[in-house]
Design an enzyme around this catalytic site. Structure first.
Site, PDB file in Angstrom:
ATOM      1  N   GLY A  50      55.578  51.179  49.926  1.00 18.40           N
ATOM      2  CA  GLY A  50      54.664  50.728  48.858  1.00 18.40           C
ATOM      3  C   GLY A  50      53.882  49.476  49.229  1.00 18.40           C
ATOM      4  CB  ALA A  56      53.661  57.192  52.020  1.00 14.95           C
ATOM      5  CB  THR A  57      57.966  54.681  53.784  1.00 17.41           C
ATOM      6  OG1 THR A  57      57.590  55.920  54.361  1.00 17.41           O
ATOM      7  CG2 THR A  57      59.467  54.499  53.911  1.00 17.41           C
ATOM      8  CD  GLN A 111      56.691  56.432  62.606  1.00  9.86           C
ATOM      9  OE1 GLN A 111      57.108  57.033  63.595  1.00  9.86           O
ATOM     10  NE2 GLN A 111      57.233  56.584  61.433  1.00  9.86           N
ATOM     11  CG  ASN A 138      60.009  55.398  60.708  1.00 13.97           C
ATOM     12  OD1 ASN A 138      60.205  56.600  60.657  1.00 13.97           O
ATOM     13  ND2 ASN A 138      59.774  54.761  61.833  1.00 13.97           N
ATOM     14  N   GLY A 169      38.691  64.450  51.171  1.00 13.28           N
ATOM     15  CA  GLY A 169      39.374  64.210  49.902  1.00 13.28           C
ATOM     16  C   GLY A 169      40.848  64.513  50.051  1.00 13.28           C
ATOM     17  NE  ARG A 192      73.953  54.430  78.796  1.00 14.07           N
ATOM     18  CZ  ARG A 192      73.904  53.925  80.020  1.00 14.07           C
ATOM     19  NH1 ARG A 192      73.938  54.731  81.061  1.00 14.07           N
ATOM     20  NH2 ARG A 192      73.835  52.635  80.209  1.00 14.07           N
ATOM     21  N   GLY A 243      55.977  58.556  56.090  1.00 16.84           N
ATOM     22  CA  GLY A 243      55.755  59.053  54.742  1.00 16.84           C
ATOM     23  C   GLY A 243      54.537  59.946  54.785  1.00 16.84           C
ATOM     24  CG  HIS A 244      54.048  62.885  57.170  1.00 18.42           C
ATOM     25  ND1 HIS A 244      54.631  63.639  58.154  1.00 18.42           N
ATOM     26  CD2 HIS A 244      53.633  61.756  57.772  1.00 18.42           C
ATOM     27  CE1 HIS A 244      54.557  62.975  59.300  1.00 18.42           C
ATOM     28  NE2 HIS A 244      53.963  61.830  59.091  1.00 18.42           N
ATOM     29  CG  ASP A 263      50.206  54.577  57.071  1.00 20.12           C
ATOM     30  OD1 ASP A 263      51.137  55.355  56.819  1.00 20.12           O
ATOM     31  OD2 ASP A 263      50.358  53.368  57.261  1.00 20.12           O
ATOM     32  CD  GLU A 264      47.028  57.473  62.273  1.00 22.10           C
ATOM     33  OE1 GLU A 264      47.977  58.104  61.749  1.00 22.10           O
ATOM     34  OE2 GLU A 264      47.195  56.641  63.179  1.00 22.10           O
ATOM     35  CE  LYS A 298      51.025  60.750  61.548  1.00 18.72           C
ATOM     36  NZ  LYS A 298      50.542  59.427  61.179  1.00 18.72           N
TER      37      LYS A 298
HETATM   38  P1  IMP Z   1      59.996  50.676  61.828  1.00 23.70           P
HETATM   39  O1  IMP Z   1      59.429  51.963  62.270  1.00 23.70           O
HETATM   40  O2  IMP Z   1      60.613  50.730  60.436  1.00 23.70           O
HETATM   41  O3  IMP Z   1      60.922  50.077  62.842  1.00 23.70           O
HETATM   42  O4  IMP Z   1      58.789  49.618  61.694  1.00 23.70           O
HETATM   43  C1  IMP Z   1      58.081  49.131  62.825  1.00 23.70           C
HETATM   44  C2  IMP Z   1      56.595  49.049  62.533  1.00 23.70           C
HETATM   45  O5  IMP Z   1      56.072  50.363  62.386  1.00 23.70           O
HETATM   46  C3  IMP Z   1      56.234  48.287  61.263  1.00 23.70           C
HETATM   47  O6  IMP Z   1      55.007  47.631  61.461  1.00 23.70           O
HETATM   48  C4  IMP Z   1      56.049  49.399  60.239  1.00 23.70           C
HETATM   49  O7  IMP Z   1      55.194  49.017  59.182  1.00 23.70           O
HETATM   50  C5  IMP Z   1      55.405  50.457  61.132  1.00 23.70           C
HETATM   51  N1  IMP Z   1      55.599  51.817  60.620  1.00 23.70           N
HETATM   52  C6  IMP Z   1      56.722  52.562  60.649  1.00 23.70           C
HETATM   53  N2  IMP Z   1      56.517  53.769  60.109  1.00 23.70           N
HETATM   54  C7  IMP Z   1      55.224  53.809  59.747  1.00 23.70           C
HETATM   55  C8  IMP Z   1      54.394  54.825  59.170  1.00 23.70           C
HETATM   56  O8  IMP Z   1      54.801  55.955  58.891  1.00 23.70           O
HETATM   57  N3  IMP Z   1      53.095  54.483  58.962  1.00 23.70           N
HETATM   58  C9  IMP Z   1      52.596  53.265  59.311  1.00 23.70           C
HETATM   59  N4  IMP Z   1      53.332  52.294  59.844  1.00 23.70           N
HETATM   60  C10 IMP Z   1      54.628  52.566  60.075  1.00 23.70           C
END
Ligand code: IMP
Length: 425
Positions: free
Chosen positions: A299, A296-297, A221, A38, A412, A140, A40-41, A13-14, A16
């Site tokens: 909430g 973003a994914t 991530q 997982n 911004g 596998r 969310g951009h 969530d930087e 990117k």
């Molecule tokens: P998973 O990726 O759903 O297995 O979640 C594992 C960890 O990664 C949890 O702490 C999530 O909140 C975190 N995580 C997964 N995707 C993101 C992302 O895009 N941004 C921030 N944290 C994430």
């Protein structure tokens, strides 16, 4: 320079998405190489806000080839929804999207098993089935994109996996089991819709690089969520660091020119796990509100904290950043004193390196240096010289401590609210 890898330097969530979006204008191909929906951009184009989970955000630009690499785990139902939403907004997908044959598929049983395991041991995952899908890949037993084109192979894999999963769901978790025929029909239906995107992605990407095209690898991530180098077990299940671009796309490290670390001007984290610089008082809440720090994914509210140079030094080391992009600088406007963590106090010692033991990290207290904040607004500034002096000092402090140059500063949400000191592409 023709290739660049974009990596989150903290816990994801930087911001990117915005930097990738900016650099995409200069490149021909954008490649996702790990993670799945997982991620969310968020990208803001004009008045329109797009949140992309799987498709590289390059799709928002005309005629950019977007590739989902072999290292990604793909949920076909999520992908089809994303394709539909983008198509409705007039974005052209069909000649621009390619999916690697070896990309692993998230199956309904991955989501079902994660739902249950999160009840027993909470990692705070996004519950998208990411971990269980990577588990099957390593064991596998995984179903790959190419299996969609071979119904018998698909059926046999689903059957073999369900035998184990249904046993666990029934006997360990006391939960409902899943039906093989339903899943097979569902996935054969996905196959019809997705087969046109299946490609030899590694060949495509290597040919593009060899012919001088500009290729951007879009990380998801962040480094501290890396399965090997992050805060295990509170991590995601893929290699989020720069090396992941090579394995997750089929490209040699020799072909990577630049690696840009995206650093938010403060730190956030979603889900469970240690976070030494977390701000637990009303200022944390204030930063969350100002920065719109909600997943973003999922909430979920993000935990907010001060910038952590110990974590960032680790990040610089394992990624080998050639440059940095600092995001959300404007969110710090008006905060009188800014704390920056320069070391960790553990018992009677000061640690300069990010500890490997999670139990040590959990007990570390941050050692802060205090910097003067700035009163002026930095929102929307496009010229470095126009930044307040204290903002420049804050940036210089980061640059000097990490020994990596800051090339981009985002001020911004909008595309043009950005300072480019030096473009990495
Ligand atoms: P998973 O990726 O759903 O297995 O979640 C594992 C960890 O990664 C949890 O702490 C999530 O909140 C975190 N995580 C997964 N995707 C993101 C992302 O895009 N941004 C921030 N944290 C994430």
């Amino acid at each position: 320079m023709s290739t660049v890898v974009i990596i989150g330097a903290q816990w994801g969530d930087e911001g990117k998405g915005k930097i990738v979006d900016f650099l995409t204008e200069k490149c021909d191909y954008v490649v996702r190489f790990q993670g799945g929906c997982n991620a969310g951009h968020t990208v803001v184009v004009g008045e329109e806000k797009y949140i992309l989970h799987l498709i590289p955000s390059g799709i928002l630009h005309k005629n950019k080839k977007c590739i989902i690499g072999n290292g990604v785990v793909l949920d076909p139902s999520g992908l089809l929804k994303e394709i539909e939403t983008l198509t409705q907004k007039g974005i052209e997908i069909d000649n621009n999207l390619y999916i690697a044959k070896h990309c692993h598929l998230i199956m309904p049983y991955h989501i079902a098993i994660e739902e249950q395991s999160e009840k027993k041991k909470k990692i705070g995952t996004t519950k998208k089935g990411i971990g269980p899908c990577y588990t099957d890949k390593i064991a596998r037993n995984g179903v790959r994109m190419i299996d969609l084109l071979y119904p018998d192979v698909l059926k046999n894999k689903i059957r073999a996996n369900l035998e184990i999963i249904n046993f666990l769901l029934k006997n360990l978790y006391n939960a409902e089991t899943l039906d093989e025929a339903n899943i097979l029909t569902q996935y054969l239906n996905y196959a019809e819709k997705l087969k046109k995107y299946i490609a030899d992605a590694d060949i495509l990407i290597n040919k593009a690089i060899d012919s001088g095209k500009k290729v951007l690898f879009e990380g998801a991530q962040g480094t501290l969520l890396d399965i090997d180098h992050g805060t295990y077990p509170y991590v995601t299940s893929s290699n989020t660091i720069a090396g992941g671009a090579c394995t997750g796309a089929g490209v040699s490290p020799r072909k990577i020119d630049n690696i840009i670390g995206i650093v938010k001007a403060y730190t956030t984290r979603v889900g469970e796990g240690p976070f030494p610089t977390e701000i637990k008082d009303s200022l944390g809440e204030e930063i969350r509100k100002r920065g719109g720090e909600y997943g973003a994914t999922t909430g979920r509210p993000r935990r907010c904290g001060w910038l952590d140079l110990v974590g960032l030094r680790h990040s610089v080391r394992v990624n080998g950043f050639t440059g940095l992009a600092i995001t959300k600088l404007d969110i710090l406007d008006g905060i009188e004193k800014l704390k920056v963590c320069v070391g960790y106090k553990y018992g009677n010692s000061i640690l300069e390196d990010f500890p490997k033991e999670i139990q040590i990290l959990e007990d570390c207290m941050p050692v802060y240096e205090e910097l003067q904040g700035w009163k002026e607004s930095t929102a929307g500034i496009k010229n470095y010289e126009k930044l307040p002096d204290n903002a420049k000092k804050y940036l210089k402090f980061i640059e000097d401590s990490l020994k990596v140059k800051i090339q981009i500063i985002s001020t911004g949400q909008k595309r043009d609210e950005i300072i480019i000191k030096e473009s990495p592409l």
